[in-house]
Scaffold this active site. Structure first.
Site, PDB file in Angstrom:
ATOM      1  N   GLY A  94       4.708  -6.318  -3.678  1.00  0.00           N
ATOM      2  CA  GLY A  94       5.312  -7.029  -4.735  1.00  0.00           C
ATOM      3  C   GLY A  94       6.154  -8.163  -3.826  1.00  0.00           C
ATOM      4  N   SER A  95       7.070  -8.833  -4.751  1.00  0.00           N
ATOM      5  CA  SER A  95       7.959 -10.049  -4.325  1.00  0.00           C
ATOM      6  C   SER A  95       8.720  -9.355  -3.278  1.00  0.00           C
ATOM      7  CB  SER A  95       8.486 -10.864  -5.556  1.00  0.00           C
ATOM      8  OG  SER A  95       9.466  -9.617  -6.130  1.00  0.00           O
ATOM      9  N   GLY A 113      11.303  -5.990  -3.336  1.00  0.00           N
ATOM     10  CA  GLY A 113      11.166  -5.229  -2.259  1.00  0.00           C
ATOM     11  C   GLY A 113      12.520  -5.035  -1.603  1.00  0.00           C
ATOM     12  N   GLU A 141       5.231  -4.362   1.352  1.00  0.00           N
ATOM     13  CA  GLU A 141       4.458  -5.292   1.715  1.00  0.00           C
ATOM     14  C   GLU A 141       4.650  -6.517   0.694  1.00  0.00           C
ATOM     15  OE1 GLU A 141       1.925  -8.547   1.292  1.00  0.00           O
ATOM     16  OE2 GLU A 141       0.592  -6.962   0.282  1.00  0.00           O
TER      17      GLU A 141
END
Length: 482
Positions: A227-228, A232, A249
């Site tokens: 995600g963003s 994260g 990621e």
């Protein structure tokens, strides 16, 4: 009337007694509700986690080869229901149907490689410091896993987490994005339909608070997230309080340097595909093109021609190559980025305004957009737009191009198009990215590590052999035999 979906726990859909609900709508037609879903709180999350904790000992005790055989049956079920799931994905996420079909095919391909890891869960044997002693290592499952996934690839991204987790002997709970809950639930339902022991793989729906409840749950031993970067960082901080490992990621601001390419036409073709698949809503999307100033007119003209051929529309219609953005917030975000870029001095070559007339009136449509005269200081050159927007940046020297490519906080993927082997080598050596492509777009292969550096990634890359380093612990064993 909208259908109501419970969480998927222990092989069945389970509806809480006092559930809060949220809906999921078709981004091509916001009036079409795809269903109502549980906004799971701590109690619902605990029920799902308790289930995978109960199933964990038996699954961990199953041999890797037997796990591979069971999971292979799950992949057969996924292949058989590929068309059904692809249509659900297109209606819920928005991407053209062919892209949805390709995504499921890619998911199966990557999973097939991961099933082979069931035969390759190797430790090693080494010399002992003491006579009459063997020294060796073995891999063991890390424990119950939480998989938190985004809406842009609602099958591929979960599969990149669930298959590695399961083949290495872990049980897992999937928390799909609140914008694509139906696709996530259907995926888990399908994977459970062919012999997977009950409770090994569950799914809960909900938003940010649901994800936080999973991350904070004491029984979760590993969190795999896509995600963003902002989300994260938040997850990483929460997990650190419990000393729990995280594989994240995150965002990207991926460059393509075009420097005397073998074919300008082929370079543009690869970049357009990499930039506008999934309407640009890809962490690996090329979002900025860095070229020599002498080539800017030629490449702008080539991009404008290529982008004019993309056809926006409902992804279920034949011939559509550019679906809607997945939600209204995303439409507003992308539109805002373009408006501010023009205010900062960027030149709008093509697109730039949401599509609201006729067939587009009920959806979240944004056209393929090209911006030129973009400098490295502009917001749009530094921040992830996550939409169908491509910018052109001009430089004089290759050293400037490399510096500009690296002058962002992200480092996920990058590409260079050149026929000069020396330039290609300097780029590969100097670019700050986890994945590098020479003379083709940013499409990863099914057996190669997938991940980034800087603000784009934490932990071992997903896909390929490196991901088992995240989902297993290494146990050192000393055996005195004489």
């Amino acid at each position: 009337m909208a259908e109501y979906y419970g969480n998927f726990i222990g092989g069945n859909y389970v509806t809480p007694r006092r559930a809060s609900w949220f809906d999921s709508v078709n981004p091509a037609n916001r009036e079409e509700c795809l269903g109502m879903f549980v906004d799971s709180g701590r109690q619902e999350v605990a029920e799902a986690v308790d289930s995978i904790v109960s199933a964990a000992p038996q699954w961990a005790g199953t041999s890797g080869t037997e796990r591979a055989a069971i999971l292979q049956m799950a992949l057969v079920a996924l292949a058989e229901r590929k068309e059904e799931l692809a249509r659900v994905m297109t209606r819920e996420q928005g991407k053209p149907l062919q892209e949805s079909l390709n995504e499921i095919g890619k998911s199966i391909s990557e999973a097939q490689f991961m099933l082979g890891e069931g035969y390759r869960l190797n430790g090693y044997t080494t010399m002992s410091e003491k006579p009459g002693t063997w020294a060796q290592t073995v891999r063991v499952p890390v424990g119950p896993v939480a998989a938190i996934t985004p809406w842009n690839f609602p099958v591929l991204t979960p599969m990149r987490k669930l298959m590695p987790a399961l083949i290495t002997g872990n049980t897992a709970v999937l928390k799909p994005s609140e914008y694509t809950p139906l696709t996530g639930l259907k995926l888990v339902e399908i994977l459970n339909s062919r012999g997977l022991p009950k409770g090994v793989l569950n799914a809960v729906t909900g938003g940010r608070s649901t994800g936080e409840a999973l991350v904070k749950h004491h029984a979760i031993k590993a969190i795999t997230f896509t995600g963003s970067t902002a989300a994260g960082r938040s997850i990483y901080k929460l997990a650190a309080e419990r000393l729990v490992r995280v594989q994240a990621e995150m965002g990207g601001k991926n460059p393509a340097v075009v420097w005397d390419p073998p074919s300008m036409q082929e370079a543009v073709k690869h970049i357009v595909s990499a930039a506008f698949l999934c309407s640009g809503q890809r962490c690996t999307a090329i979002s900025r093109v860095i070229v020599r100033k002498a080539d800017t007119a030629e490449i702008e003209q080539a991009f404008a021609a290529a982008l004019s051929e993309l056809r926006p529309g409902n992804g279920l219609e034949n011939g559509v190559t550019l679906g809607p953005l997945t939600n209204e917030a995303q439409l507003s975000k992308v539109s805002g980025f373009v408006q501010r870029a023009v205010q900062e001095g960027a030149r709008l070559v093509l697109g730039g305004e949401p599509l609201k007339e006729g067939e587009f009136a009920k959806g979240f449509f944004f056209p393929a957009t090209l911006l030129a005269d973009v400098t490295g200081e502009m917001e749009i050159a530094r921040e992830e737009v996550f939409g169908p927007v491509l910018i052109v940046q001009a430089v004089e020297t290759f050293e400037e191009a490399l510096a500009m490519a690296n002058n962002v906080e992200y480092g996920l993927t990058a590409a260079i198009f050149t026929k000069d082997l020396s330039v290609a080598g300097r780029f590969v050596d100097g670019i700050q990215a986890g994945m590098v492509h020479v003379n083709h777009g940013t499409a990863p292969e099914s057996h190669m590590p997938f991940g980034g550096v800087k603000a784009s990634g934490v932990g071992p890359g997903s896909v390929g052999p490196t991901t088992k380093d995240f989902f297993t612990d290494i146990k050192s064993v000393y055996l005195k035999h004489s």
